[in-house]
Design an enzyme around this catalytic site. Structure first.
Site, PDB file in Angstrom:
ATOM      1  CB  SER A 184     -31.782 -22.450 -31.073  1.00  0.00           C
ATOM      2  OG  SER A 184     -31.653 -22.820 -32.411  1.00  0.00           O
TER       3      SER A 184
ATOM      4  CB  SER B 123     -33.658 -25.267 -33.354  1.00  0.00           C
ATOM      5  OG  SER B 123     -32.882 -25.218 -32.160  1.00  0.00           O
TER       6      SER B 123
ATOM      7  CE  LYS C  44     -34.080 -27.189 -29.221  1.00  0.00           C
ATOM      8  NZ  LYS C  44     -33.043 -26.182 -29.516  1.00  0.00           N
TER       9      LYS C  44
HETATM   10  N1  GLN Z   1     -30.635 -21.441 -36.734  1.00  0.00           N
HETATM   11  C1  GLN Z   1     -29.303 -21.828 -36.455  1.00  0.00           C
HETATM   12  C2  GLN Z   1     -29.017 -23.134 -37.142  1.00  0.00           C
HETATM   13  O1  GLN Z   1     -29.811 -23.550 -37.895  1.00  0.00           O
HETATM   14  C3  GLN Z   1     -29.072 -21.942 -34.976  1.00  0.00           C
HETATM   15  C4  GLN Z   1     -29.671 -23.143 -34.388  1.00  0.00           C
HETATM   16  C5  GLN Z   1     -29.424 -23.280 -32.927  1.00  0.00           C
HETATM   17  O2  GLN Z   1     -29.097 -22.316 -32.249  1.00  0.00           O
HETATM   18  N2  GLN Z   1     -29.562 -24.498 -32.465  1.00  0.00           N
HETATM   19  O3  GLN Z   1     -28.007 -23.755 -36.976  1.00  0.00           O
END
Ligand code: GLN
Length: 489
Positions: free
Chosen positions: A180, A156, A81
């Site tokens: 995420s 994400s 990532k």
């Molecule tokens: N979707 C969640 C957010 O927008 C979690 C994101 C994540 O785990 N980095 O914060």
């Protein structure tokens, strides 16, 4: 060589490499070819490093030839990532702010992978600074779901999930702050593991919300994920929240009989309204299957579940507003060419460098931390966080593992939720409280909905009980084999 070498598991690839059926260089070329063939459609890679990959593959071949294989990961291409630091590689966080930033050092988890002989392959797309659930907040490009290119891959870590699902790398690393890793794994039909907070060092992970962030693997099978996790886990003095606990040999401990004599809890709050009825039925069937495999299924209650999203969006934004203050246009980030004086440099660089969602969160986070509001929001959120953690402690007094859906729906269409942040926030309803409680959780494929999209089963474990958690997942996977289905691209 089989045509579909890129769809093989790490264990299969290791055998092929060991028996000289394929060389690491040939394997690297197969993944490069696959990426060249499909990534114009999938869009998982922000950048790729073909030359570096081939060079490190050549070195891996030399090691094997000399009888000095470093580990079961030697010669295996692993994607990262684009918020994980590798010296000399770009690290963009999918943001204009860091578009040209190159890491001066390698983070601990990545260093450990390198020491195990794994080969870094590509930088994978994500929501900007890991804020989002669909990858649509990336400032740099669009990623699509390999099962249906009109849909999002989740987020994400959407690029990390899509790359594994599409066979563009053998495994990948992502990060999970509120879901995420698990949510995109579920939406793309792969395995994703969020370790217990503190198991994997965060040194070299660009921080979003430091009390929630964890690095974890995406893979094509539970065993593969266990192998990667074993190599990245462990105490690190460079991360002050790193836990000094022993790391088990997770792959060696996997057992198809893991559920025998165990109790699996199903939280009643998780099967409520808001969930797609088809996803619900598929997850309920998966739970039944775990029962057939020997688990006693019992209902548990996590009464503060509905507070998880508001609590998360106070704590995570508060931490983000502080963590992202370092991107100021002065040091290594984007600097506005329109700035007149030093104050202008801050304002204009941040205005130009950050996307909408990131700005929304910095503003929200600054607000909940501001004097006069701190007690009303931040402090109360911390107290409710404790209640959420206690919910799990109570549940784990009577069960060994919790079974739940990962996501309330299958992957949605691109554009469907991007203009409505609140509905986007709700896609993490089943994953977020696991981060708030610091527990390990994973998602693994458990079937397909009638729209042809994969559905994930979430398993939540006790603190630092990754060995057993992975073993439950392995038992289910061995019995059902959903992970062996691949998208047609
Ligand atoms: N979707 C969640 C957010 O927008 C979690 C994101 C994540 O785990 N980095 O914060």
């Amino acid at each position: 060589m089989s045509e579909e070498v890129f769809y093989k598991s790490i264990s299969e690839l290791e055998k092929m490499l060991d028996s000289r059926q394929i060389s690491a260089v040939e394997l690297a070329k197969a993944f490069i070819d696959r990426k060249n063939a499909v990534d114009s459609k999938v869009g998982a890679f922000i950048s790729s490093n073909e030359g570096e990959l081939l060079e490190s593959a050549r070195k891996s071949d030399e090691r094997r030839a000399a009888g000095g294989k470093l580990s079961e990961l030697d010669g295996i291409p692993v994607g990262l990532k684009d918020l994980l630091a590798v010296r000399g590689q770009k690290l963009t966080c999918a943001s204009r702010m860091l578009e040209n930033y190159v890491s001066p050092y390698t983070g601990t988890a990545m260093k450990k992978l390198e020491n195990a002989g794994a080969l870094f392959w590509g930088r994978l797309n994500m929501d900007e600074f890991a804020m989002g659930s669909s990858c649509e907040n990336s400032a740099l490009q669009t990623t699509r779901n390999p099962w249906d290119l009109s849909r999002i891959p989740g987020g994400s870590s959407g690029g990390s999930a899509a790359a594994v699902s599409a066979g563009e790398c053998a495994a990948s690393l992502g990060s999970d702050t509120g879901g995420s890793i698990r949510q995109p794994a579920s939406l793309c039909g792969v395995v994703g593991v969020k370790p217990t907070y503190g198991l994997v060092s965060r040194f070299g992970l660009a921080a979003f919300a430091s009390s929630l962030d964890q690095i974890g693997p995406f893979a094509r099978s539970v065993r593969d994920a266990a192998v990667v996790l074993k190599h990245i886990a462990g105490y690190d003095r460079l991360d002050s929240t790193s836990a000094n606990v022993p790391v088990d040999d997770y792959p060696a401990r996997l057992s198809p009989d893991a559920f025998a004599g165990k109790k699996a809890g199903v939280p009643k709050e998780y099967f409520s309204s808001g969930m797609d009825p088809e996803v619900r039925v598929i997850v309920e069937k998966a739970v039944e299957k775990c029962g057939e495999l020997g688990a006693e299924i019992v209902e548990v209650s996590l009464p503060h579940t509905d507070l998880a999203i508001p609590v998360y969006y106070i704590i995570a934004t508060a931490e983000a507003s502080s963590n992202l203050a370092r991107y100021d246009g002065i040091r290594y980030t984007h600097r506005s060419s329109k700035a007149g004086d030093v104050v202008d440099v801050y304002f204009k660089s941040r205005a130009e460098g950050f996307g909408e969602e990131v700005k929304r969160r910095i503003i929200l986070g600054s607000y909940v931390l501001s004097s006069g509001y701190y007690d009303a929001y931040y402090l109360r959120a911390q107290k409710v966080r404790t209640l959420i953690r206690r919910d799990f402690e109570n549940a784990f007094e009577s069960v060994d593992v919790i079974l739940a859906p990962t996501s309330p729906t299958t992957a949605f269409k691109a554009g469907e939720k991007s203009s409505d942040p609140l509905s986007m926030y709700l896609s993490d309803i089943f994953t977020i409280n696991v981060n708030l409680a610091g527990l390990p959780g994973l998602s693994l494929p458990c079937g397909f909905a009638s729209d042809g999209m994969p559905v994930g089963l979430q398993m939540i474990g006790k603190t630092f009980d990754e060995s057993n958690l992975l073993s439950y997942a392995y038992a289910y996977e061995q019995a059902c084999g959903w992970n062996r289905c691949n998208p047609k691209l």
